[in-house]
Design a protein around this motif. Structure first.
Motif, PDB file in Angstrom:
ATOM      1  N   LEU A 125       9.558  -4.098  -2.157  1.00 50.75           N
ATOM      2  CA  LEU A 125       8.776  -3.635  -3.299  1.00 50.75           C
ATOM      3  C   LEU A 125       8.279  -2.193  -3.164  1.00 50.75           C
ATOM      4  CD1 LEU A 125       6.675  -6.725  -4.460  1.00 50.75           C
ATOM      5  CD2 LEU A 125       8.846  -5.858  -5.361  1.00 50.75           C
ATOM      6  N   PRO A 126       7.827  -1.751  -1.980  1.00 54.86           N
ATOM      7  CA  PRO A 126       7.399  -0.350  -1.898  1.00 54.86           C
ATOM      8  C   PRO A 126       8.516   0.641  -2.216  1.00 54.86           C
ATOM      9  CG  PRO A 126       6.479  -1.586  -0.061  1.00 54.86           C
ATOM     10  CD  PRO A 126       7.464  -2.491  -0.736  1.00 54.86           C
ATOM     11  N   LEU A 139       0.700  -2.995  -5.757  1.00 58.05           N
ATOM     12  CA  LEU A 139       1.729  -3.976  -5.424  1.00 58.05           C
ATOM     13  C   LEU A 139       1.126  -5.290  -4.940  1.00 58.05           C
ATOM     14  CD1 LEU A 139       4.413  -1.803  -3.572  1.00 58.05           C
ATOM     15  CD2 LEU A 139       4.458  -2.622  -5.940  1.00 58.05           C
ATOM     16  N   VAL A 140      -0.036  -5.232  -4.319  1.00 59.16           N
ATOM     17  CA  VAL A 140      -0.697  -6.463  -3.881  1.00 59.16           C
ATOM     18  C   VAL A 140      -1.008  -7.348  -5.088  1.00 59.16           C
ATOM     19  CG1 VAL A 140      -2.750  -7.426  -2.774  1.00 59.16           C
ATOM     20  CG2 VAL A 140      -1.626  -5.418  -1.793  1.00 59.16           C
ATOM     21  N   ASP A 141      -1.496  -6.750  -6.162  1.00 64.79           N
ATOM     22  CA  ASP A 141      -1.798  -7.518  -7.373  1.00 64.79           C
ATOM     23  C   ASP A 141      -0.531  -8.102  -7.988  1.00 64.79           C
ATOM     24  OD1 ASP A 141      -4.699  -6.851  -7.527  1.00 64.79           O
ATOM     25  OD2 ASP A 141      -3.897  -4.826  -7.752  1.00 64.79           O
ATOM     26  N   ILE A 142       0.542  -7.319  -7.984  1.00 61.91           N
ATOM     27  CA  ILE A 142       1.826  -7.801  -8.510  1.00 61.91           C
ATOM     28  C   ILE A 142       2.242  -9.066  -7.776  1.00 61.91           C
ATOM     29  CG2 ILE A 142       4.281  -7.257  -8.730  1.00 61.91           C
ATOM     30  CD1 ILE A 142       2.532  -5.656 -10.666  1.00 61.91           C
ATOM     31  N   VAL A 197       2.189   5.195  -9.252  1.00 56.05           N
ATOM     32  CA  VAL A 197       2.530   4.662  -7.932  1.00 56.05           C
ATOM     33  C   VAL A 197       1.614   3.471  -7.645  1.00 56.05           C
ATOM     34  CG1 VAL A 197       2.611   5.149  -5.470  1.00 56.05           C
ATOM     35  CG2 VAL A 197       3.348   6.882  -7.106  1.00 56.05           C
ATOM     36  N   LEU A 198       2.207   2.345  -7.252  1.00 55.01           N
ATOM     37  CA  LEU A 198       1.437   1.127  -7.025  1.00 55.01           C
ATOM     38  C   LEU A 198       1.337   0.761  -5.548  1.00 55.01           C
ATOM     39  CD1 LEU A 198       2.789  -1.079  -9.965  1.00 55.01           C
ATOM     40  CD2 LEU A 198       0.803   0.433  -9.921  1.00 55.01           C
ATOM     41  N   ALA A 199       1.981   1.526  -4.690  1.00 52.51           N
ATOM     42  CA  ALA A 199       1.976   1.217  -3.258  1.00 52.51           C
ATOM     43  C   ALA A 199       0.576   1.398  -2.676  1.00 52.51           C
ATOM     44  CB  ALA A 199       2.961   2.104  -2.515  1.00 52.51           C
TER      45      ALA A 199
END
Length: 221
Positions: free
Chosen positions: A67-68, A175-178, A78-80
């Motif tokens: 995912l990252p 990304l944690v929330d995803i 950016v969601l990382a």
């Protein structure tokens, strides 16, 4: 570059990770839902199983470890999160995996792709019995004890309170929330199991932020 295409099953949390990520990035893509027993599509795409997201010549499966890199490939935002924090989250998630898979299996027939075709439902039952050595009914009967183990090990009550306070895991969507939303949200369908209300609100908050409905692909009530 041609429009990205996602080949997937509605009932697959890993596919939901990709749908949420693409939605958060406001990426236009083509959805290609596949039959539950479709083994040819992943083979043709050079993968072992679905989901597969095709972006040009690249193939993405929605695995946590990928995912990252996918996040970096797609447009902003950016969601990382920091690498150490992401690794810690992945370790936490892996520790819960066996319990979580047992818990969600009995509720996945809420999706039309499984329940609407007797042959597909029979296939799903057989695959889960082979995987867990128990029928869906036996897994469902064990849901209370299994959920209590999951809640204790994952500290779900404390997690819900944190997410209610911060709205998202690190304060903004990441990304944690995803992964949290995609992987845990089916727990809300467990009959007679009381999921922390803060988590239920959180799942909806993430889905709305990503412009994805958590009801997509489910049978009408």
């Amino acid at each position: 570059m041609s429009e990205p295409t996602l080949y997937f099953h509605w009932s697959d949390p890993q596919a939901l990770r990709l749908r949420l990520l693409l939605g958060a990035k406001e990426v236009s893509y083509r959805q290609q839902p596949c039959r539950l027993q479709d083994l040819e599509t992943p083979f043709d795409l050079g993968q072992a199983r679905l989901p597969v997201l095709c972006i040009g010549e690249q193939r993405w499966t929605g695995n946590l470890e990928d995912l990252p890199a996918l996040d970096a490939t797609l447009p902003s935002p950016v969601l990382a999160v920091a690498a150490a924090e992401w690794q810690a989250f992945c370790a936490w998630r892996q520790d819960l995996d066996a319990l979580l898979q047992r818990l969600i299996a009995p509720v996945q027939p809420a999706f039309a792709e499984i329940a609407d075709d007797p042959e597909d439902l029979r296939y799903f039952r057989q695959e889960k019995e082979r995987q867990f050595g128990q029928s869906l009914e036996a897994l469902a009967n064990d849901r209370y004890g299994a959920y209590q183990q999951l809640a204790r090990r994952g500290r779900l009550l404390e997690l819900g309170k944190l997410l209610a306070k911060n709205r998202f895991y690190v304060g903004t969507l990441s990304l944690v929330d995803i992964a949290l939303c995609a992987d845990l949200q089916l727990l809300r369908l467990l009959d007679g199991v009381t999921l922390p209300i803060d988590l239920q609100y959180y799942f909806q908050r993430v889905a709305e932020h990503c412009r994805v409905s958590l009801q997509d692909g489910m049978r009408p009530n």
